[in-house]
Design a protein around this motif. Structure first.
Motif, PDB file in Angstrom:
ATOM      1  N   SER A 210       0.837  -1.209   0.000  1.00 35.07           N
ATOM      2  CA  SER A 210       0.000   0.000   0.000  1.00 35.07           C
ATOM      3  C   SER A 210       0.871   1.258   0.000  1.00 35.07           C
ATOM      4  O   SER A 210       0.528   2.247  -0.643  1.00 35.07           O
ATOM      5  CB  SER A 210      -0.955  -0.005   1.194  1.00 35.07           C
ATOM      6  N   ILE A 211       2.001   1.223   0.707  1.00 38.28           N
ATOM      7  CA  ILE A 211       2.920   2.371   0.701  1.00 38.28           C
ATOM      8  C   ILE A 211       3.510   2.552  -0.686  1.00 38.28           C
ATOM      9  O   ILE A 211       3.616   3.672  -1.198  1.00 38.28           O
ATOM     10  CB  ILE A 211       4.032   2.186   1.756  1.00 38.28           C
ATOM     11  N   SER A 212       3.877   1.448  -1.323  1.00 40.12           N
ATOM     12  CA  SER A 212       4.450   1.502  -2.665  1.00 40.12           C
ATOM     13  C   SER A 212       3.444   2.045  -3.671  1.00 40.12           C
ATOM     14  O   SER A 212       3.786   2.853  -4.534  1.00 40.12           O
ATOM     15  CB  SER A 212       4.917   0.105  -3.089  1.00 40.12           C
ATOM     16  N   ALA A 213       2.194   1.609  -3.529  1.00 41.67           N
ATOM     17  CA  ALA A 213       1.144   2.079  -4.438  1.00 41.67           C
ATOM     18  C   ALA A 213       0.891   3.572  -4.266  1.00 41.67           C
ATOM     19  O   ALA A 213       0.481   4.252  -5.212  1.00 41.67           O
ATOM     20  CB  ALA A 213      -0.144   1.293  -4.199  1.00 41.67           C
ATOM     21  N   ALA A 214       1.149   4.093  -3.069  1.00 42.16           N
ATOM     22  CA  ALA A 214       0.942   5.521  -2.804  1.00 42.16           C
ATOM     23  C   ALA A 214       2.176   6.347  -3.167  1.00 42.16           C
ATOM     24  O   ALA A 214       2.248   7.528  -2.849  1.00 42.16           O
ATOM     25  CB  ALA A 214       0.588   5.725  -1.333  1.00 42.16           C
ATOM     26  N   GLY A 215       3.150   5.726  -3.801  1.00 39.58           N
ATOM     27  CA  GLY A 215       4.332   6.455  -4.252  1.00 39.58           C
ATOM     28  C   GLY A 215       5.513   6.382  -3.297  1.00 39.58           C
ATOM     29  O   GLY A 215       6.444   7.172  -3.414  1.00 39.58           O
ATOM     30  N   GLY A 216       5.505   5.443  -2.387  1.00 40.12           N
ATOM     31  CA  GLY A 216       6.579   5.348  -1.410  1.00 40.12           C
ATOM     32  C   GLY A 216       7.587   4.257  -1.685  1.00 40.12           C
ATOM     33  O   GLY A 216       8.284   3.818  -0.778  1.00 40.12           O
ATOM     34  N   ARG A 217       7.664   3.822  -2.918  1.00 43.24           N
ATOM     35  CA  ARG A 217       8.582   2.726  -3.259  1.00 43.24           C
ATOM     36  C   ARG A 217      10.042   3.100  -2.954  1.00 43.24           C
ATOM     37  O   ARG A 217      10.804   2.281  -2.453  1.00 43.24           O
ATOM     38  CB  ARG A 217       8.415   2.354  -4.728  1.00 43.24           C
ATOM     39  N   ASP A 218      10.417   4.341  -3.262  1.00 48.05           N
ATOM     40  CA  ASP A 218      11.792   4.771  -2.991  1.00 48.05           C
ATOM     41  C   ASP A 218      12.079   4.767  -1.493  1.00 48.05           C
ATOM     42  O   ASP A 218      13.174   4.382  -1.070  1.00 48.05           O
ATOM     43  CB  ASP A 218      12.045   6.170  -3.567  1.00 48.05           C
ATOM     44  N   TRP A 219      11.110   5.187  -0.670  1.00 48.35           N
ATOM     45  CA  TRP A 219      11.306   5.179   0.779  1.00 48.35           C
ATOM     46  C   TRP A 219      11.557   3.759   1.282  1.00 48.35           C
ATOM     47  O   TRP A 219      12.411   3.534   2.136  1.00 48.35           O
ATOM     48  CB  TRP A 219      10.088   5.782   1.482  1.00 48.35           C
ATOM     49  N   ILE A 220      10.809   2.805   0.731  1.00 48.50           N
ATOM     50  CA  ILE A 220      10.973   1.408   1.131  1.00 48.50           C
ATOM     51  C   ILE A 220      12.378   0.921   0.793  1.00 48.50           C
ATOM     52  O   ILE A 220      13.065   0.339   1.635  1.00 48.50           O
ATOM     53  CB  ILE A 220       9.911   0.513   0.454  1.00 48.50           C
ATOM     54  N   LYS A 221      12.818   1.207  -0.456  1.00 49.27           N
ATOM     55  CA  LYS A 221      14.115   0.692  -0.915  1.00 49.27           C
ATOM     56  C   LYS A 221      15.308   1.434  -0.326  1.00 49.27           C
ATOM     57  O   LYS A 221      16.354   0.837  -0.098  1.00 49.27           O
ATOM     58  CB  LYS A 221      14.187   0.736  -2.440  1.00 49.27           C
ATOM     59  N   THR A 222      15.160   2.736  -0.082  1.00 46.84           N
ATOM     60  CA  THR A 222      16.331   3.511   0.361  1.00 46.84           C
ATOM     61  C   THR A 222      16.376   3.775   1.861  1.00 46.84           C
ATOM     62  O   THR A 222      17.430   4.088   2.393  1.00 46.84           O
ATOM     63  CB  THR A 222      16.380   4.869  -0.372  1.00 46.84           C
ATOM     64  N   THR A 223      15.228   3.645   2.537  1.00 43.62           N
ATOM     65  CA  THR A 223      15.202   3.968   3.967  1.00 43.62           C
ATOM     66  C   THR A 223      14.818   2.765   4.832  1.00 43.62           C
ATOM     67  O   THR A 223      15.571   2.382   5.728  1.00 43.62           O
ATOM     68  CB  THR A 223      14.216   5.124   4.243  1.00 43.62           C
TER      69      THR A 223
ATOM     70  N   ASN B 148       3.814   3.851  10.771  1.00 44.32           N
ATOM     71  CA  ASN B 148       4.102   5.263  11.019  1.00 44.32           C
ATOM     72  C   ASN B 148       4.252   6.028   9.715  1.00 44.32           C
ATOM     73  O   ASN B 148       3.756   7.151   9.573  1.00 44.32           O
ATOM     74  CB  ASN B 148       5.361   5.411  11.876  1.00 44.32           C
ATOM     75  N   ARG B 149       4.950   5.447   8.747  1.00 44.77           N
ATOM     76  CA  ARG B 149       5.143   6.092   7.441  1.00 44.77           C
ATOM     77  C   ARG B 149       3.798   6.285   6.740  1.00 44.77           C
ATOM     78  O   ARG B 149       3.531   7.330   6.145  1.00 44.77           O
ATOM     79  CB  ARG B 149       6.095   5.255   6.582  1.00 44.77           C
ATOM     80  N   LYS B 150       2.949   5.257   6.839  1.00 36.33           N
ATOM     81  CA  LYS B 150       1.649   5.335   6.193  1.00 36.33           C
ATOM     82  C   LYS B 150       0.804   6.464   6.801  1.00 36.33           C
ATOM     83  O   LYS B 150       0.120   7.190   6.100  1.00 36.33           O
ATOM     84  CB  LYS B 150       0.932   3.990   6.309  1.00 36.33           C
ATOM     85  N   LYS B 151       0.881   6.608   8.147  1.00 40.47           N
ATOM     86  CA  LYS B 151       0.152   7.689   8.816  1.00 40.47           C
ATOM     87  C   LYS B 151       0.672   9.056   8.392  1.00 40.47           C
ATOM     88  O   LYS B 151      -0.093  10.000   8.221  1.00 40.47           O
ATOM     89  CB  LYS B 151       0.263   7.539  10.335  1.00 40.47           C
ATOM     90  N   GLU B 152       2.000   9.172   8.243  1.00 40.22           N
ATOM     91  CA  GLU B 152       2.616  10.440   7.864  1.00 40.22           C
ATOM     92  C   GLU B 152       2.179  10.874   6.464  1.00 40.22           C
ATOM     93  O   GLU B 152       2.028  12.064   6.206  1.00 40.22           O
ATOM     94  CB  GLU B 152       4.138  10.335   7.895  1.00 40.22           C
TER      95      GLU B 152
END
Length: 129
Positions: free
Chosen positions: A83-96, A123-127
């Motif tokens: 769900s984070i990746s679908a919302a555009g957070g793929r880079d956050w997952i891979k880099t952080t 927490n990331r999803k809430k942010e």
């Protein structure tokens, strides 16, 4: 099967591998039974009475039972990361997120660190909402 991604396939394989290893370990713990199945008794043989095993102490109500919920945690983590990746957070997952746990993919996260990963993902999803 356009809905199955490479990552999902690898996660499912990791879950199946873990389940297979758990089953193997459980079977390995069982004592060998060389005379299985037991020979049938003839009518003139007396039956030996069964002895009751020693009662096991009941676990304390304060201690939760030890349950291997790694597969459940892995599934929850996978769903959150998707769900984070679908919302555009793929880079956050891979880099952080994944480097924080010293891994390159979700299936490499140790079972004892999955709750921390899930908490960080929540927490990331809430942010981002």
């Amino acid at each position: 099967m356009a809905w199955m991604t490479k990552g999902l396939a690898l996660d499912l394989l990791a879950i199946l591998t873990n389940a297979s290893q758990s089953a193997f370990d459980r079977i390995k713990e069982e004592p060998d039974q060389e005379n299985w199945p037991p020979a049938e008794k003839t009518p003139d043989e007396p039956e030996t009475p069964k002895q009751d095993p020693a009662p096991t102490p009941k676990p304390d109500a304060q201690e939760p039972p030890a349950v291997d919920n790694t597969a459940d945690l892995l599934t929850e983590a996978k769903n959150l990361l998707q769900s984070i990746s679908a919302a555009g957070g793929r880079d956050w997952i891979k880099t952080t997120l994944l480097p924080k746990f010293g891994v390159a993919k979700l299936s490499d996260v140790p079972a004892d660190k999955l709750p921390a990963l899930i908490e960080a993902a929540k927490n990331r999803k809430k942010e981002t909402q």
